[in-house]
Design an enzyme around this catalytic site. Structure first.
Site, PDB file in Angstrom:
ATOM      1  N   TYR A 163     -18.827  52.155 -22.405  1.00  0.00           N
ATOM      2  CA  TYR A 163     -17.893  53.332 -22.138  1.00  0.00           C
ATOM      3  C   TYR A 163     -18.713  54.597 -22.983  1.00  0.00           C
ATOM      4  O   TYR A 163     -19.126  54.116 -24.204  1.00  0.00           O
ATOM      5  CB  TYR A 163     -16.507  53.132 -22.797  1.00  0.00           C
ATOM      6  CG  TYR A 163     -15.433  53.991 -22.369  1.00  0.00           C
ATOM      7  CD1 TYR A 163     -15.055  54.044 -20.870  1.00  0.00           C
ATOM      8  CD2 TYR A 163     -14.829  54.529 -23.212  1.00  0.00           C
ATOM      9  CE1 TYR A 163     -14.086  54.795 -20.561  1.00  0.00           C
ATOM     10  CE2 TYR A 163     -13.846  55.522 -22.851  1.00  0.00           C
ATOM     11  CZ  TYR A 163     -13.512  55.571 -21.478  1.00  0.00           C
ATOM     12  OH  TYR A 163     -12.271  56.659 -21.101  1.00  0.00           O
ATOM     13  N   VAL A 221      -2.385  54.399 -12.343  1.00  0.00           N
ATOM     14  CA  VAL A 221      -2.395  55.708 -11.883  1.00  0.00           C
ATOM     15  C   VAL A 221      -2.164  55.963 -10.531  1.00  0.00           C
ATOM     16  O   VAL A 221      -1.257  56.905 -10.367  1.00  0.00           O
ATOM     17  CB  VAL A 221      -3.967  56.373 -11.985  1.00  0.00           C
ATOM     18  CG1 VAL A 221      -4.119  57.710 -11.529  1.00  0.00           C
ATOM     19  CG2 VAL A 221      -4.501  56.279 -13.530  1.00  0.00           C
TER      20      VAL A 221
END
Length: 381
Positions: free
Chosen positions: A82, A196
């Site tokens: 990440y 989401v």
């Protein structure tokens, strides 16, 4: 002599006219934390560590974690893939420099140093203002800049508060910031049953938008389609159905699709580019397929579509005031019954919880896609 005021398992001392100072029993909090010293697979690098937290002083705030979600970004961060890297420190009392995973969470204020804003009091709720705080633990020390206070927690559950910063916020910003969508306009998204995706369906419904929601083909597809339509999805289709542009045209009645939200990549994202109408915008916020996607030249040349990326962590750093306003709006929707939770699965975290129990939901987040978000819920001592 100043009064001694008992509070739950601890005590509060006050020096009138001079300073404000709160401490837990014997002046220290006992924190249990997941930590890692090297990047790698969570089940190989995560350890359970206990350490003491001193009483707060000056601008320091001691907090107790109430709930901490397990997001894909958290796992990617442990793996070292990440972009945001955590700070490895000896401050946790580990033999090697270590970091605490977790970027999203809800805390309760336990005690405050003398220079903390007097409006911040024990018992209040707050969420993390940005990433990299390290939320997979039971207690921590913070500063005001690390927190967004929740002035009114009535009508908000701990899980709802703990999960507001990533999924609902990502959906909100993508629907608002890239295209001037108005009531009746269409957007399309893949991974529509993700956190989401479900948030985008509901926010779109609230704003009067129409949505085409694409999900993977699966045996229980009819049940899932019904579930997402109940949230407000205009239409729910499978990846195979999304390839038929005539089918899409029948859904929209020929109305152009202005915005596409991509969390998958690969062929699924390419199909989104084909669905978009003239001057449409394709926004990528995830890569579940872990494969790149191509945009047809015809979509770029003749339809003039635009491709963007969106990362809520970067947006949050540059828009602190707007983030607070957005979260207040989402909480209002929750209180009004306009916005529902994403399905979730709780792992209880108590003083006796063992490492294997805590690692299990993290491993599940890697190996399975159940459509249910994993959340650590801390039990108060």
């Amino acid at each position: 002599m100043q009064p001694l005021i008992l509070r739950r398992a601890g005590f509060i001392t006050q020096a009138a006219k001079y300073s404000r100072y709160y401490s837990t029993r014997f002046g220290y909090s006992h924190s249990r934390s997941l930590v890692f010293s090297n990047f790698g697979q969570p089940e190989k690098v995560l350890k359970l560590h206990s350490y003491s937290i001193a009483p707060p002083y000056d601008d320091i705030i001691n907090v107790r974690f109430i709930a901490s979600p397990i997001n894909p970004a958290d796992i990617n961060q442990i793996e070292g893939v990440y972009p945001e890297k955590p700070e490895f420190t000896l401050g946790l009392g580990t033999g090697d420099k270590s970091a605490v995973p977790g970027n999203e969470g809800l805390v309760e204020i336990v005690s405050c140093g003398s220079k903390v804003n007097p409006s911040i009091r024990p018992g209040q709720w707050a969420i993390m203002s940005g990433p990299n705080f390290g939320t997979w633990r039971t207690y921590a020390q913070a500063k005001e800049s690390n927190l967004i206070m929740i002035p009114n927690k009535e009508g908000i559950s701990p899980v709802q508060a703990a999960t507001v910063s990533v999924n609902p916020s990502t959906a909100y910003r993508m629907l608002k910031d890239f295209v001037g969508l108005g009531a009746g306009d269409y957007f399309v998204q893949n991974a529509a049953n993700s956190g989401v995706g479900r948030s985008a369906i509901q926010i779109g419904r609230i704003w009067g938008l129409k949505s085409i929601n694409i999900v993977r083909d699966r045996p229980d597809i009819d049940k899932l389609k019904e579930e997402l339509r109940a949230l407000g999805g205009t239409e729910v289709i499978t990846e195979s159905e999304a390839k038929d542009r005539r089918y899409i045209a029948r859904i929209t009645g020929g109305q152009p699709v202005k915005l596409a939200l991509n969390c998958v990549g690969g062929e699924s994202a390419t199909n989104l580019a084909r669905i978009l109408g003239q001057s449409g915008h394709l926004v990528t916020y995830g890569a579940m397929a872990k494969s790149p996607f191509s945009v047809p030249a015809s979509a770029l040349i003749f339809k003039n579509i635009c491709c963007h990326g969106f990362w809520i962590s970067a947006w949050s750093k540059e828009n602190e005031a707007a983030k607070s306003q957005m979260i207040t709006q989402i909480f209002d929707w929750i209180r009004d019954g306009e916005f529902r939770d994403t399905p979730y699965e709780v792992t209880r975290w108590s003083e006796d919880t063992e490492l294997d129990t805590l690692i299990e939901p993290v491993k599940k987040g890697i190996s399975e896609y159940s459509g249910r978000k994993g959340i650590f819920v801390m039990e108060e001592d």
